[in-house]
Design a protein around this motif. Structure first.
Motif, PDB file in Angstrom:
ATOM      1  N   ARG A 287       3.971   4.399   7.962  1.00 51.77           N
ATOM      2  CA  ARG A 287       4.549   3.123   7.561  1.00 51.77           C
ATOM      3  C   ARG A 287       5.957   2.952   8.115  1.00 51.77           C
TER       4      ARG A 287
ATOM      5  N   TRP B  64       1.846  -0.461   9.190  1.00 51.12           N
ATOM      6  CA  TRP B  64       1.312   0.890   9.336  1.00 51.12           C
ATOM      7  C   TRP B  64       0.673   1.023  10.710  1.00 51.12           C
TER       8      TRP B  64
ATOM      9  N   ASP C 226      -5.121   2.892   0.099  1.00 53.82           N
ATOM     10  CA  ASP C 226      -4.999   3.619  -1.169  1.00 53.82           C
ATOM     11  C   ASP C 226      -6.345   4.149  -1.667  1.00 53.82           C
TER      12      ASP C 226
ATOM     13  N   ALA D 188       0.830  -1.210   0.000  1.00 52.18           N
ATOM     14  CA  ALA D 188       0.000   0.000   0.000  1.00 52.18           C
ATOM     15  C   ALA D 188       0.863   1.259   0.000  1.00 52.18           C
ATOM     16  N   GLN D 189       0.351   2.302  -0.645  1.00 49.75           N
ATOM     17  CA  GLN D 189       1.010   3.602  -0.637  1.00 49.75           C
ATOM     18  C   GLN D 189       0.446   4.522   0.445  1.00 49.75           C
ATOM     19  N   ARG D 190      -0.831   4.321   0.775  1.00 54.43           N
ATOM     20  CA  ARG D 190      -1.496   5.100   1.817  1.00 54.43           C
ATOM     21  C   ARG D 190      -2.446   4.178   2.583  1.00 54.43           C
TER      22      ARG D 190
END
Length: 365
Positions: free
Chosen positions: A35, A41, A59, A15-17
Motif C-alpha cells: 500500500r 495497492w 481483507d 482495506a488492511q490487506r
C-alpha cells in the motif's frame, strides 16, 4: 512489463490487506500487494502473462474483479483477464482524425447493427456507411455490462470492452478497419453513474456519495472526501480510449448528471487532459456532450470559463421532434408539446432557458 511479469494495481483506501489471485494455468495463487500513502495497492507478479485471469481479495473476503479491468471474458461477475495493451498490430498510422465540422455521424448499437451483433460483425458494413456519406460512427456504450445484450448505459467495468461483442482485440479491429474506410470512431461513455449489477466498486472505495442524487441513485463522488482517485478513474478512462483504442472522439452521456463543485470542474479537467493527449499523439480528437442544462458554458472555451467541448447534442430539437411524432410529454419531454418548437430548435441552439440539475424544470426535478 517489458522485462516480463505484470504489475497489478488497485485503489482500496480502507482495506488492511489486499492480494491478487492469479490463475495463469497452474493452481491460482495469492500474491500480497503493498500500500502507498493514497491507498493504492500494487505488486509485480513475475510469473503472470497476458491471458492470465485474476481477481483481487480484500481483507480475506471474496475474490472480486478489477475495477479497471481491461477484459471481462466471463461477464461482470467473473475474473478479469490480463491484456497486453501493445500487442495489437495497428495499420492506421497515417490516420489523424477528422475535424468536428466534417462529422456526419451514424449512431451504431453494436449488438443490433449486424446479424452477429459483434465488433467484427460490423466491419463488413463499414464501406456501405462510407458510401452513404457517413464520416464517423458513434458506438453506443461498449463498457462491460451484465448479460449479452444491453443498451450499454448500465456498464460497470468502464475499461473493459464488452465481452459479448468480442472484447478488446475485436474493438481494436473495428477501429482499425473504420479508419481504413475513412471513418472516424466516437465512443459513447458514461461517467454520470455506474450500473447496479456486477458493481463491486463500493467494496473498493467511495466511488459514489450520498451527498447528491441523480436519476440513477447516489452521485459519483467527483468532489467529496477521497474523490481524487475517483476523478482520476474517469479522466484516465477517457485517455485510455483515445490512446489504447485510437478513438477519434468521445460522446459523454448526460453530463447534467455529473455533480461536482470542485475547481476545475471534472468536465473541464477531462476535456483539457484529452486535448493535451491528442496533441501529444498528433491526432484530432473531438469531445461531444449530451446536456439538458441548456448552458452555453458546455461548449465555451476554457479560457472563457467554459468546459471546452467541441459540440453538444441538440436535445431541444430531439425532444421537440420526439413529442411531435409520439405525443409523449413525460420526463425529459415535458414542455416540448407547443407547435413551432421544431422550427425554433432549428433556428436557435436552445429553446428552453438554462437550468441547473435539481431546478424545478430540470430533467429530474
Amino acid at each position: 512489463l517489458p522485462g516480463g511479469g505484470v504489475r497489478f494495481t488497485v485503489w482500496a483506501p480502507a482495506a488492511q490487506r489486499v492480494a491478487v489471485r492469479v490463475d495463469d494455468g497452474d493452481p491460482a495463487a495469492d500474491h500480497a500487494l503493498a500500500r502507498d500513502a493514497d491507498g493504492v495497492w500494487s505488486a509485480v507478479v513475475a510469473s503472470a502473462r497476458a491471458g492470465a485471469d485474476y481477481q483481487f481479495v480484500l481483507d480475506g473476503g471474496p475474490a472480486l474483479p478489477d475495477p479497471a479491468s481491461r477484459w471481462q471474458p466471463h461477464d461482470v461477475h467473473g475474473p478479469s483477464r490480463v491484456v497486453d495493451p501493445a500487442g495489437f498490430a495497428w495499420t492506421d498510422a497515417a490516420w489523424r482524425g477528422r475535424a468536428m465540422a466534417d462529422y456526419v455521424i451514424y449512431e451504431l448499437h453494436v449488438g443490433t447493427f449486424s446479424e452477429a451483433g459483434t465488433f467484427d460483425g460490423a466491419i463488413p458494413h463499414l464501406a456501405g456507411l462510407a458510401e452513404l456519406g457517413v464520416t464517423a460512427i458513434e458506438l453506443m456504450p461498449v463498457a462491460e455490462f451484465p448479460g449479452g445484450r444491453n443498451w450499454g448505459y448500465d456498464g460497470v467495468q468502464l475499461y473493459a470492452p464488452e465481452s459479448a461483442y468480442g472484447g478488446p482485440e475485436a474493438l481494436r479491429r473495428l477501429v482499425d478497419a473504420a479508419h481504413a474506410a475513412g471513418l472516424a470512431v466516437v465512443l459513447d461513455v458514461v461517467y454520470n453513474h455506474f450500473g447496479p449489477e456486477g458493481n463491486y466498486l463500493g467494496a473498493y472505495g467511495p466511488y459514489v456519495t450520498g451527498e447528491a442524487r441523480t436519476p440513477w441513485g447516489d452521485a459519483v463522488n467527483y468532489g467529496g472526501a477521497q474523490s481524487a482517485e475517483v476523478r482520476r478513474f474517469a479522466i484516465e478512462n477517457a485517455l485510455y480510449w483515445v490512446t489504447e483504442f485510437h478513438a477519434d472522439g468521445l460522446r459523454l452521456d448526460a453530463i447534467h448528471g455529473i455533480v461536482d463543485a470542485s475547481e476545475p470542474h471534472l468536465l473541464a479537467e477531462l476535456v483539457a487532459r484529452v486535448q493535451r493527449q491528442a496533441s501529444a499523439l498528433g491526432r484530432t480528437v473531438c469531445l461531444i456532450a449530451e446536456s439538458d442544462m441548456n448552458d452555453p458554458k458546455v461548449v465555451r472555451p476554457a479560457a472563457e470559463g467554459g468546459y471546452g467541448f467541441d459540440a453538444q447534442w441538440s436535445d431541444d430539437f430531439h425532444h421537440a421532434v420526439h413529442v411531435a411524432l409520439t405525443g409523449e410529454t413525460g420526463g425529459y419531454y415535458g414542455g416540448f408539446g407547443a407547435p413551432g418548437l421544431i422550427a425554433a430548435a432549428l433556428r436557435d441552439p436552445f429553446v428552453r432557458p438554462a437550468r441547473a440539475p435539481g431546478a424545478p424544470d430540470a430533467p429530474w426535478a
